[in-house]
Design an enzyme around this catalytic site. Structure first.
Site, PDB file in Angstrom:
ATOM      1  N   PRO A  14      31.341  74.917  78.790  1.00  0.00           N
ATOM      2  CA  PRO A  14      31.241  74.195  80.060  1.00  0.00           C
ATOM      3  C   PRO A  14      30.230  74.880  80.977  1.00  0.00           C
ATOM      4  O   PRO A  14      30.478  75.971  81.484  1.00  0.00           O
ATOM      5  CB  PRO A  14      32.664  74.271  80.628  1.00  0.00           C
ATOM      6  CG  PRO A  14      33.267  75.473  79.987  1.00  0.00           C
ATOM      7  CD  PRO A  14      32.631  75.616  78.647  1.00  0.00           C
ATOM      8  N   ASP A  63      28.668  80.120  81.483  1.00  0.00           N
ATOM      9  CA  ASP A  63      29.831  79.569  80.795  1.00  0.00           C
ATOM     10  C   ASP A  63      31.040  79.721  81.718  1.00  0.00           C
ATOM     11  O   ASP A  63      31.485  80.843  81.982  1.00  0.00           O
ATOM     12  CB  ASP A  63      30.044  80.322  79.478  1.00  0.00           C
ATOM     13  CG  ASP A  63      31.143  79.712  78.619  1.00  0.00           C
ATOM     14  OD1 ASP A  63      31.987  78.986  79.162  1.00  0.00           O
ATOM     15  OD2 ASP A  63      31.160  79.994  77.406  1.00  0.00           O
ATOM     16  N   HIS A  64      31.571  78.582  82.192  1.00  0.00           N
ATOM     17  CA  HIS A  64      32.635  78.625  83.179  1.00  0.00           C
ATOM     18  C   HIS A  64      33.977  79.068  82.584  1.00  0.00           C
ATOM     19  O   HIS A  64      34.937  79.323  83.325  1.00  0.00           O
ATOM     20  CB  HIS A  64      32.795  77.251  83.834  1.00  0.00           C
ATOM     21  CG  HIS A  64      33.142  77.327  85.293  1.00  0.00           C
ATOM     22  ND1 HIS A  64      33.590  78.481  85.899  1.00  0.00           N
ATOM     23  CD2 HIS A  64      33.113  76.392  86.267  1.00  0.00           C
ATOM     24  CE1 HIS A  64      33.813  78.248  87.180  1.00  0.00           C
ATOM     25  NE2 HIS A  64      33.533  76.991  87.448  1.00  0.00           N
ATOM     26  N   ARG A  65      34.065  79.191  81.260  1.00  0.00           N
ATOM     27  CA  ARG A  65      35.267  79.749  80.654  1.00  0.00           C
ATOM     28  C   ARG A  65      35.351  81.244  80.910  1.00  0.00           C
ATOM     29  O   ARG A  65      36.450  81.826  80.959  1.00  0.00           O
ATOM     30  CB  ARG A  65      35.271  79.497  79.141  1.00  0.00           C
ATOM     31  CG  ARG A  65      35.322  78.031  78.737  1.00  0.00           C
ATOM     32  CD  ARG A  65      35.137  77.881  77.235  1.00  0.00           C
ATOM     33  NE  ARG A  65      33.855  78.414  76.774  1.00  0.00           N
ATOM     34  CZ  ARG A  65      33.438  78.381  75.507  1.00  0.00           C
ATOM     35  NH1 ARG A  65      34.220  77.865  74.568  1.00  0.00           N
ATOM     36  NH2 ARG A  65      32.264  78.883  75.182  1.00  0.00           N
TER      37      ARG A  65
END
Length: 438
Positions: free
Chosen positions: A233, A407-409
């Site tokens: 994401p 990467d929003h994780r």
């Protein structure tokens, strides 16, 4: 022991399954040495020269240039003992002939039945009959032929500065074969780079439409970008900064005696800013592994480079351990090698953070897609003179825009913002940041 050995296309690493034969460096009949480069192959990551696994004589070449070959398929046959007499079939054998192999594209390939030797030429160049495998009278040794010594002409003087000579050595370019375009016919950096850059294959035209094959670097890039875009994401943040002090700092750096032969660009400061910011925020230099996040203790800094073969992202290993001068040399070498198509597969793998310098194309910034396995990528935009509020007054200042995709994780908004802010702070005033943070 079998004299005729087939050399298979080796696995060049990172799960590659095929390669394209770009150029044969030997031909049928050539005598080659162990580890001598025999073929240039383009994989999905780089164009590499493959060395010979054995010494001997080239017996057959199985694929033409431009052919895509699967890893493990035979590409060349080598006679590892070309001076030995041919071997006749054993008398105790069943009498059946060896199965005939598929005809090869170049050369004659291994033959069925007894091996024979090619006709030799006499001293005056006239072909003589080939020796047979059975002799009733021992051969008479020929008298030794004493050849006159060969007197070589002195090499022509090549005009080139030491940095250009070093670049030519690194890229495998013969300076003596180039026509210099510099003063008094001297060879310039551009001359070397142009000689080392492989030609781009011409697209085919069907009904007025151009059709460009998707393979090699282009295919790998497409596969990776699709996989990354639909797996991680992405979030992208932007920061516009005044880099006037950084530009002046670079001018002072170029004026130093030890830096006069070094190509210094704003990319050097962007790379240094990233390294300093990663040291302050290590989680940015990590990989998502499903049930865990792997934070890397080293920084393999990737630099996206546009080449004749497409976009490649080679990386400099353990960049955080380099001095500023070592970083400058590494960046220059990385870019020049990438443009020449000589980047090795090892230098294309294992990256942990990437910078894409879109500013060289006059672009302000972008929303870059993460390289697979990395958690962040920085887009470095063009530096422009623009009106800027400085000390309460509007002045003309050097301004650029940074874009950070992450990467929003792994990286939430706070961490991404702090990291981008620190990169911007360093580039706004690198000397002050170095004093305060390092």
């Amino acid at each position: 022991m079998t004299r005729i050995k087939e050399f298979n296309l080796p696995d060049l690493g990172e799960g590659l399954t095929e390669g394209e034969i770009l150029k044969w460096l030997v031909k049928v009949g050539d005598t080659i040495e162990l580890n001598q480069p025999i073929v240039e192959v383009e994989t999905a990551k780089a164009a590499v020269e493959i060395p010979a696994k054995w010494a001997g004589k080239v017996e057959a070449i199985f694929h033409e240039e431009g052919t895509t070959v699967e890893v493990g398929a035979p590409i060349i046959a080598i006679d590892t003992d070309p001076t030995a007499p041919p071997v006749a079939p054993s008398a105790s054998s069943s009498g059946s002939e060896a199965p005939a192999r598929t005809p090869v594209l170049v050369g004659y390939g291994p033959r069925s039945g007894a091996a024979t030797r090619r006709p030799r030429k006499s001293a005056n160049g006239t072909p003589t009959a080939a020796p047979t495998t059975e002799r009733s009278v021992p051969p008479v040794a020929a008298a030794p032929v004493v050849e006159a010594p060969v007197v070589e002409a002195p090499p022509a003087l090549v005009l080139a500065k030491p940095p250009v000579r070093k670049l030519a050595r690194d890229l495998g370019v013969d300076l003596a074969a180039l026509a210099g375009t510099g003063p008094q016919g001297s060879i310039t950096r551009d001359d070397v780079e142009q000689a080392a850059t492989p030609a781009r294959p011409a697209p085919t035209t069907v009904g007025g439409e151009q059709r460009v094959p998707v393979k090699g670097v282009r295919k790998l890039t497409a596969d990776n970008m699709v996989a990354s875009a639909f797996t991680a994401p992405h979030v992208t943040e932007f920061l516009t900064i005044d880099v006037t002090r950084a530009v002046k700092a670079l001018d002072r750096l170029r004026a130093l005696p030890d830096w006069r032969d070094v190509r210094v660009s704003p990319l050097l400061l962007a790379a240094k800013a990233v390294l300093v910011a990663i040291r302050r925020h290590p989680m940015v230099n990590s990989t998502w592994a499903g049930d865990e996040i792997i934070v890397k203790p080293y920084v393999n800094l990737g630099i996206a480079a546009a080449t004749e073969r497409g976009l490649v992202v080679p990386n400099i290993k353990d960049t955080g351990q380099l001095s500023l001068r070592e970083l400058a040399d590494a960046l220059n070498g990385l870019v020049q090698t990438a443009k020449s198509g000589k980047t090795s597969p090892a230098d294309m793998s294992g990256g942990t953070f990437t910078i894409t310098n879109v500013g060289v194309f006059g672009v302000d910034t972008g929303t870059p897609i993460l390289p697979p396995g990395e958690s962040a990528i920085l887009a470095f935009g063009a530096i422009r003179e623009m009106p800027w509020v400085h000390k309460g007054k509007i002045k003309a200042r050097q301004v650029t825009t940074l874009g950070l995709s992450f990467d929003h994780r792994i990286i939430d908004g706070e961490l991404g913002s702090k990291f981008l802010r620190d990169v911007g702070t360093f580039m706004s005033d690198p000397e002050a940041a170095l004093l305060a943070w390092t």
